[in-house]
Design a protein around this motif. Structure first.
Motif, short mmCIF file in Angstrom:
data_model
loop_
_atom_site.label_atom_id
_atom_site.label_comp_id
_atom_site.label_asym_id
_atom_site.label_seq_id
_atom_site.Cartn_x
_atom_site.Cartn_y
_atom_site.Cartn_z
N VAL A 278 11.25 4.40 -9.80
CA VAL A 278 9.81 4.31 -10.08
C VAL A 278 9.51 3.10 -10.96
N ASP A 279 10.42 2.79 -11.90
CA ASP A 279 10.22 1.63 -12.76
C ASP A 279 10.36 0.33 -11.97
N CYS A 280 11.31 0.31 -11.04
CA CYS A 280 11.50 -0.85 -10.18
C CYS A 280 10.26 -1.09 -9.31
N LEU A 281 9.74 -0.03 -8.72
CA LEU A 281 8.56 -0.14 -7.87
C LEU A 281 7.35 -0.59 -8.68
N ARG B 71 12.60 10.94 -1.97
CA ARG B 71 12.28 11.21 -3.37
C ARG B 71 12.25 9.89 -4.14
N LEU B 72 11.59 9.95 -5.32
CA LEU B 72 11.50 8.78 -6.19
C LEU B 72 12.31 8.95 -7.47
N ASP B 73 12.71 10.18 -7.78
CA ASP B 73 13.43 10.41 -9.04
C ASP B 73 14.91 10.11 -8.86
N ILE B 74 15.19 8.89 -8.42
CA ILE B 74 16.56 8.42 -8.22
C ILE B 74 16.69 7.03 -8.82
N THR B 75 17.91 6.52 -8.88
CA THR B 75 18.14 5.17 -9.41
C THR B 75 18.03 4.14 -8.29
N VAL B 76 17.96 2.88 -8.69
CA VAL B 76 17.91 1.79 -7.72
C VAL B 76 19.18 1.79 -6.87
N ASP C 93 0.83 -1.21 0.00
CA ASP C 93 0.00 0.00 0.00
C ASP C 93 0.87 1.26 0.00
N PHE C 94 1.97 1.20 0.73
CA PHE C 94 2.90 2.32 0.76
C PHE C 94 3.41 2.61 -0.65
N ILE C 95 3.78 1.55 -1.39
CA ILE C 95 4.28 1.72 -2.75
C ILE C 95 3.19 2.31 -3.65
N LYS C 96 1.97 1.79 -3.53
CA LYS C 96 0.86 2.31 -4.34
C LYS C 96 0.68 3.81 -4.16
N VAL C 97 0.66 4.25 -2.92
CA VAL C 97 0.42 5.66 -2.63
C VAL C 97 1.59 6.50 -3.11
N MET C 98 2.84 6.05 -2.88
CA MET C 98 4.00 6.82 -3.31
C MET C 98 4.01 7.01 -4.83
N LEU C 99 3.71 5.92 -5.57
CA LEU C 99 3.69 6.02 -7.02
C LEU C 99 2.58 6.94 -7.50
N LYS C 100 1.42 6.86 -6.86
CA LYS C 100 0.30 7.73 -7.26
C LYS C 100 0.66 9.20 -7.06
N ILE C 101 1.24 9.54 -5.91
CA ILE C 101 1.61 10.93 -5.64
C ILE C 101 2.65 11.40 -6.64
N TYR C 102 3.65 10.56 -6.88
CA TYR C 102 4.72 10.93 -7.81
C TYR C 102 4.18 11.17 -9.21
#
Length: 367
Positions: free
Chosen positions: A184-187, A225-230, A44-53
């Motif tokens: 973001v692609d990994c998630l 932040r999410l705009d980073i690499t793995v 659920d944490f991942i879902k929300v983070m991706l939606k916000i991003y």
């Protein structure tokens, strides 16, 4: 166990996950008398983070605003939903899963089959007297139990063959990411492709250098932040800061025995391990669910539904038991069960049901 009220706000629930350092919490519904109604997890944490991003990216907000400080989530509409409202939203999207549980009186075989057919990693064990949760049962806990008390029952010809020879694990179509893959692609893969962990490999050699799992996503709260690499995300795997890659990659050679693979899973207390070639390149992935499916679900799928004994001989205990105490209880229970069975058979002919288990043979999640 940690239990959250469904009236809790989503952003506070995420803070609770971080504070408890847990992958999941149970959810209770006060409108139904506190009945357990679901699980709130890192997914659920991942879902929300991706939606916000993605909402911010669609709105064309600048890079600085793509920082995802946990305090900022409280300013987002989805962060101020209650867990109940959030679950209603997921339900309308057709993605809400019902709570899967098992009765305390059920067998470990039943529990393993339920885990496999529902493709989940954990289930609450419910007390049928008051519908309360007693504890959470996981693949890891079942495997540890088998390793301590049942490994002598495994056929020797299986133990010395490799997992690949036995068809255990994933050996083709393995999903991987690279160090420079965008987080973001990994998630997105973790969320939508049915895997819970991804090997991180070098582009040219496919040598395994790390592993990124769903639980690692809590690190987003540290890097903000999410705009980073793995690679950048994995630099902060824990609140203790950066850790070395050799502490992260758990692997065996692709020609190692099944016995060795299980031993490594248990000793390192991990959910999955990579099978690598001589150069360290990825050849396969072996997960806890693969092992439990092979050791328990497949061999037990043909067993009859035997009614459990009426008596419960295990003494009452508080907290966890050590191995010696648990072994004593198991041996005592086995002796009493055998004595009761012999008494019953001498008094009358046994009338065990003849219908077979109806568990479907869905393949469990590979990672």
């Amino acid at each position: 166990m940690v239990v959250f009220d469904q009236g809790l706000l989503v952003h506070k629930a995420f803070n609770g996950l971080l504070a408890q350092s847990t992958r999941h919490v149970l959810l209770s519904d006060p409108e139904s008398g506190g009945k357990l109604d679901g699980i709130f997890s890192v997914t659920d944490f991942i879902k929300v983070m991706l939606k916000i991003y993605r909402d911010r990216a669609t709105a064309g907000e600048n890079k600085e605003k793509n920082e995802l400080d946990m305090s900022q989530i409280a300013n987002e509409e989805i962060g101020n939903l209650t867990i109940r409202q959030y679950r209603d939203l997921v339900r309308r999207e057709g993605n809400l899963k019902s709570l899967v549980s098992v009765d305390a009186s059920s067998s470990l075989l039943d529990a393993a089959c339920i885990l496999a057919e529902n493709r989940v990693h954990r289930i609450p064990v419910i007390d049928t007297n008051d519908d309360s949760a007693l504890f959470i049962l996981t693949h890891k806990r079942i495997l540890k139990f088998l390793w301590l008390y049942g490994k002598h029952l495994a056929p020797l010809e299986y133990l010395h063959k490799s997992p690949k020879e036995l068809g255990i694990g994933t050996w083709s179509g393995i999903r991987v990411v690279f160090p420079d893959t965008q987080l973001v692609d990994c998630l997105d893969i973790l969320l939508n492709k049915g895997v819970s962990g991804l090997p991180v490999v070098e582009r040219d050699t496919f040598k395994v250098v790390d592993m990124y799992s769903r639980f690692d996503a809590v690190g987003i709260a540290l890097v903000n932040r999410l705009d980073i690499t793995v690679k950048e995300a994995l630099a902060f795997k824990s609140q203790g800061g950066p850790i070395q890659n050799d502490e992260r990659v758990v692997s065996v050679r692709d020609n190692e025995s099944f016995w060795k693979a299980v031993n490594v899973l248990v000793d390192h207390n991990v959910h999955r391990l990579c099978a690598v070639n001589e150069q360290g390149g990825i050849e396969g992935v072996i997960s806890l669910s693969d092992v439990i499916n092979f050791m328990v679900v497949q061999p037990g799928s043909h067993l009859r539904n035997i009614t459990p004994p009426k008596k419960h001989w295990a003494r009452h205990h508080v907290g966890d038991m050590n191995d010696k105490e648990l072994r004593e209880i198991l041996l005592t229970n086995a002796a009493n069960f055998e004595q009761e069975s012999n008494s019953s058979s001498s008094a009358s002919v046994s009338t065990l049901p003849v219908s077979q288990n109806s568990y479907s043979k869905h393949q469990p999640s590979h990672h």
